[in-house]
Design a protein around this motif. Structure first.
Motif, PDB file in Angstrom:
ATOM      1  N   GLN A 114       0.829  -1.400  -0.098  1.00 30.23           N
ATOM      2  CA  GLN A 114       0.069   0.045  -0.110  1.00 30.23           C
ATOM      3  C   GLN A 114       0.808   1.047  -0.090  1.00 30.23           C
ATOM      4  O   GLN A 114       1.967   1.172   0.516  1.00 30.23           O
ATOM      5  CB  GLN A 114      -0.916   0.064   1.106  1.00 30.23           C
ATOM      6  N   VAL A 115       0.422   2.269  -0.830  1.00 27.63           N
ATOM      7  CA  VAL A 115       0.938   3.584  -0.854  1.00 27.63           C
ATOM      8  C   VAL A 115       0.289   4.585   0.216  1.00 27.63           C
ATOM      9  O   VAL A 115      -0.634   4.605  -0.149  1.00 27.63           O
ATOM     10  CB  VAL A 115       1.323   3.934  -2.244  1.00 27.63           C
ATOM     11  N   VAL A 116       1.092   5.088   0.998  1.00 26.89           N
ATOM     12  CA  VAL A 116       0.772   6.129   1.749  1.00 26.89           C
ATOM     13  C   VAL A 116       1.206   7.555   1.294  1.00 26.89           C
ATOM     14  O   VAL A 116       2.394   7.556   1.462  1.00 26.89           O
ATOM     15  CB  VAL A 116       1.081   5.849   3.456  1.00 26.89           C
ATOM     16  N   GLU A 117       0.322   8.715   1.143  1.00 26.98           N
ATOM     17  CA  GLU A 117       0.919   9.759   0.521  1.00 26.98           C
ATOM     18  C   GLU A 117       1.657  10.592   1.830  1.00 26.98           C
ATOM     19  O   GLU A 117       1.022  10.624   2.709  1.00 26.98           O
ATOM     20  CB  GLU A 117      -0.078  10.620  -0.046  1.00 26.98           C
ATOM     21  N   ALA A 118       2.701  10.946   1.641  1.00 27.90           N
ATOM     22  CA  ALA A 118       3.673  11.545   2.843  1.00 27.90           C
ATOM     23  C   ALA A 118       3.873  13.063   2.329  1.00 27.90           C
ATOM     24  O   ALA A 118       3.007  13.541   1.403  1.00 27.90           O
ATOM     25  CB  ALA A 118       4.925  10.846   2.862  1.00 27.90           C
ATOM     26  N   ASP A 119       4.865  13.773   2.910  1.00 27.78           N
ATOM     27  CA  ASP A 119       5.237  15.069   2.647  1.00 27.78           C
ATOM     28  C   ASP A 119       6.398  15.359   1.638  1.00 27.78           C
ATOM     29  O   ASP A 119       7.308  14.410   1.777  1.00 27.78           O
ATOM     30  CB  ASP A 119       5.386  15.786   4.039  1.00 27.78           C
ATOM     31  N   TYR A 120       6.525  16.286   1.000  1.00 29.11           N
ATOM     32  CA  TYR A 120       7.690  16.720   0.133  1.00 29.11           C
ATOM     33  C   TYR A 120       8.688  17.150   0.950  1.00 29.11           C
ATOM     34  O   TYR A 120       9.912  17.142   0.449  1.00 29.11           O
ATOM     35  CB  TYR A 120       7.355  17.655  -0.937  1.00 29.11           C
ATOM     36  N   ASP A 121       8.466  17.557   2.097  1.00 28.08           N
ATOM     37  CA  ASP A 121       9.606  17.884   2.929  1.00 28.08           C
ATOM     38  C   ASP A 121      10.465  16.704   3.822  1.00 28.08           C
ATOM     39  O   ASP A 121      11.279  16.942   4.455  1.00 28.08           O
ATOM     40  CB  ASP A 121       9.447  19.238   3.950  1.00 28.08           C
ATOM     41  N   ASN A 122       9.770  15.521   3.524  1.00 27.30           N
ATOM     42  CA  ASN A 122      10.472  14.501   4.272  1.00 27.30           C
ATOM     43  C   ASN A 122      11.760  13.908   3.331  1.00 27.30           C
ATOM     44  O   ASN A 122      11.686  12.902   2.814  1.00 27.30           O
ATOM     45  CB  ASN A 122       9.315  13.036   4.117  1.00 27.30           C
ATOM     46  N   ILE A 123      12.372  14.609   3.010  1.00 22.87           N
ATOM     47  CA  ILE A 123      13.827  14.584   2.058  1.00 22.87           C
ATOM     48  C   ILE A 123      14.793  13.888   3.037  1.00 22.87           C
ATOM     49  O   ILE A 123      14.808  13.848   3.932  1.00 22.87           O
ATOM     50  CB  ILE A 123      14.414  16.001   1.693  1.00 22.87           C
ATOM     51  N   LYS A 124      15.604  13.139   2.068  1.00 21.76           N
ATOM     52  CA  LYS A 124      16.719  12.231   2.574  1.00 21.76           C
ATOM     53  C   LYS A 124      17.813  13.284   2.326  1.00 21.76           C
ATOM     54  O   LYS A 124      18.198  13.793   1.245  1.00 21.76           O
ATOM     55  CB  LYS A 124      16.841  11.020   1.717  1.00 21.76           C
ATOM     56  N   LEU A 125      18.830  13.537   3.235  1.00 19.31           N
ATOM     57  CA  LEU A 125      19.801  14.389   2.999  1.00 19.31           C
ATOM     58  C   LEU A 125      20.992  13.613   2.777  1.00 19.31           C
ATOM     59  O   LEU A 125      21.260  12.737   2.969  1.00 19.31           O
ATOM     60  CB  LEU A 125      20.212  15.056   4.551  1.00 19.31           C
ATOM     61  N   THR A 126      21.044  13.944   1.118  1.00 21.15           N
ATOM     62  CA  THR A 126      22.090  13.210   0.339  1.00 21.15           C
ATOM     63  C   THR A 126      23.339  14.122   0.001  1.00 21.15           C
ATOM     64  O   THR A 126      24.396  13.473   0.144  1.00 21.15           O
ATOM     65  CB  THR A 126      21.303  12.694  -0.815  1.00 21.15           C
ATOM     66  N   THR A 127      22.957  15.056  -0.548  1.00 19.28           N
ATOM     67  CA  THR A 127      24.148  16.313  -0.918  1.00 19.28           C
ATOM     68  C   THR A 127      24.283  17.568  -0.271  1.00 19.28           C
ATOM     69  O   THR A 127      23.406  17.690   0.660  1.00 19.28           O
ATOM     70  CB  THR A 127      23.942  16.501  -2.583  1.00 19.28           C
ATOM     71  N   LYS A 128      25.272  18.295  -0.264  1.00 17.02           N
ATOM     72  CA  LYS A 128      25.472  19.488   0.395  1.00 17.02           C
ATOM     73  C   LYS A 128      24.299  20.454   0.403  1.00 17.02           C
ATOM     74  O   LYS A 128      23.779  20.903   1.227  1.00 17.02           O
ATOM     75  CB  LYS A 128      26.796  20.247  -0.341  1.00 17.02           C
ATOM     76  N   GLU A 129      23.565  20.690  -0.819  1.00 17.28           N
ATOM     77  CA  GLU A 129      22.760  21.353  -1.166  1.00 17.28           C
ATOM     78  C   GLU A 129      21.365  20.973  -0.036  1.00 17.28           C
ATOM     79  O   GLU A 129      20.570  21.976   0.395  1.00 17.28           O
ATOM     80  CB  GLU A 129      21.825  21.318  -2.519  1.00 17.28           C
ATOM     81  N   ASP A 130      21.188  19.921   0.273  1.00 15.52           N
ATOM     82  CA  ASP A 130      20.159  19.304   1.144  1.00 15.52           C
ATOM     83  C   ASP A 130      20.276  19.835   2.620  1.00 15.52           C
ATOM     84  O   ASP A 130      19.319  19.968   3.324  1.00 15.52           O
ATOM     85  CB  ASP A 130      20.175  17.720   1.320  1.00 15.52           C
ATOM     86  N   LEU A 131      21.490  20.201   2.876  1.00  8.82           N
ATOM     87  CA  LEU A 131      21.806  20.935   4.221  1.00  8.82           C
ATOM     88  C   LEU A 131      21.106  22.434   4.301  1.00  8.82           C
ATOM     89  O   LEU A 131      20.427  22.749   5.280  1.00  8.82           O
ATOM     90  CB  LEU A 131      23.342  21.077   4.532  1.00  8.82           C
ATOM     91  N   ILE A 132      21.013  22.955   3.037  1.00  7.12           N
ATOM     92  CA  ILE A 132      20.284  24.065   3.114  1.00  7.12           C
ATOM     93  C   ILE A 132      19.089  24.099   2.962  1.00  7.12           C
ATOM     94  O   ILE A 132      18.128  24.743   3.841  1.00  7.12           O
ATOM     95  CB  ILE A 132      20.705  24.971   1.687  1.00  7.12           C
TER      96      ILE A 132
END
Ligand code: CTP
Ligand code: MG
Length: 228
Positions: A198-216
Motif C-alpha cells: 500500500q502507498v501512503v501519501e507523505a510530505d514533500y519535505d520528508n527529504i533524504k539529506l544526500t548532497t550538500k544542497e540538502d543541508l540548505i
C-alpha cells in the motif's frame, strides 16, 4: 498502535562529501541522526529503536544518547556494506511480532501523522510505504537521446518509512539473501514475493539529506516549522 523501528545509520555519506558519516553533521545545532531519533523517542507508540551503525561512530552515538536523552535504542548492530545488509542485521534483533518500520537515519523530517498511518495500514494489510507524486516529467534516455516519456500520473517518489508486519519483512529478507537479490528499497524485497504494497501519501519535505544542497533545504524546513 505499537511498532518497532529499524534505522539504518551505517552509511559513509559519500555524496555529501564531508569525509565522515553525514548523519553526524549538524542542522539547527544538532546532529542529523539526533533529529531522526527524537521523532521516535517522542512517539509513545514506538516500543524500540534498532540502529545499524558503523563501529567508528559507536562512542559518539552513546554520548549523543546521553546528551539528548535518547532512551529507546534497544539494539545497536554493526551495519554492512550495503544498506540492505544493515537493515537485515538490525531486523534479526527485532522482537518477532507486530509492525516494523524501516526509516533512513538521513530523513529527519518525517511527521507523526505519516508514521501513524503507515503503522495502521501495515498492521491491516502487511505492507505500506511513504511516497509522494513525482513533480517533474520523467523520460527514459538512451545514449543521450530521449527514448520515451513516462506517464507522470503513475509515477511516485518513494521515501521511508516503509512499514511491514514483522513476519513478512523477515521472510522477504531471508528470501533476498538466499537468492542474492539486492533491492533498492525494503519494499522491493517484499514485491519480489508477489505481495501487495500500500502507498501512503507523505510530505514533500520528508527529504533524504544526500548532497550538500540538502543541508540548505534542511535549515529552511526547520525555519518554516519554527514559524508555524
Ligand atoms: N546506510 C546503512 N548502511 C549502508 C549504507 C547506508 O545503514 N551500508 C544508511 C545510511 O546511513 C542512511 C540510509 O541508509 O541513513 C540511506 O542511505 P544513503 O542516503 O545512501 O546514505 P549513505 O550511504 O551514507 O550516503 P552515500 O550513498 O552518499 O554514501
Ligand atoms: Mg548510500
Amino acid at each position: 498502535m505499537e511498532y518497532q523501528v529499524i534505522i539504518p545509520a551505517a552509511g559513509q555519506g559519500k555524496r555529501m562529501g564531508a569525509n565522515r558519516n553525514k548523519l553526524l553533521l549538524e542542522v539547527d545545532g544538532r546532529p542529523i541522526i539526533v533529529h531522526t531519533l527524537k521523532v521516535f523517542e517522542q512517539d509513545e507508540n514506538c516500543r524500540g529503536i534498532l540502529l545499524a551503525i558503523h563501529p567508528d561512530d559507536h562512542l559518539v552515538l552513546l554520548e549523543l544518547f546521553d546528551q539528548y536523552n535518547i532512551r529507546k535504542v534497544t539494539a545497536m548492530v554493526e551495519g554492512g556494506k550495503e544498506r540492505q545488509q544493515s537493515v537485515y542485521y538490525a531486523l534479526k534483533q527485532a522482537l518477532p511480532n507486530g509492525v516494523v518500520l524501516v526509516h533512513d537515519g538521513a530523513r529527519p523530517f518525517i511527521q507523526q501523522n505519516t508514521i501513524n498511518e503507515l503503522v495502521s495500514v501495515a498492521k491491516e494489510t502487511g505492507a505500506a510505504i511513504a511516497a509522494v507524486p513525482v513533480k517533474d516529467t520523467i523520460k527514459t534516455v538512451k545514449q543521450g537521446l530521449v527514448d520515451k516519456t513516462i506517464e507522470r500520473s503513475s509515477l511516485w517518489s518513494v521515501q521511508t518509512p516503509q512499514a511491514f508486519r514483522h513476519s513478512l519483512l523477515m521472510e522477504a529478507y531471508e528470501q533476498a539473501e538466499s537468492s542474492a537479490f539486492l533491492g533498492t528499497d525494503d519494499a522491493s524485497l517484499v514485491e519480489e514475493m508477489g505481495k501487495k504494497i500500500q502507498v501512503v501519501e507523505a510530505d514533500y519535505d520528508n527529504i533524504k539529506l544526500t548532497t550538500k544542497e540538502d543541508l540548505i533545504f534542511a535549515e529552511a524546513i526547520i525555519r518554516k516549522r519554527k514559524e508555524q
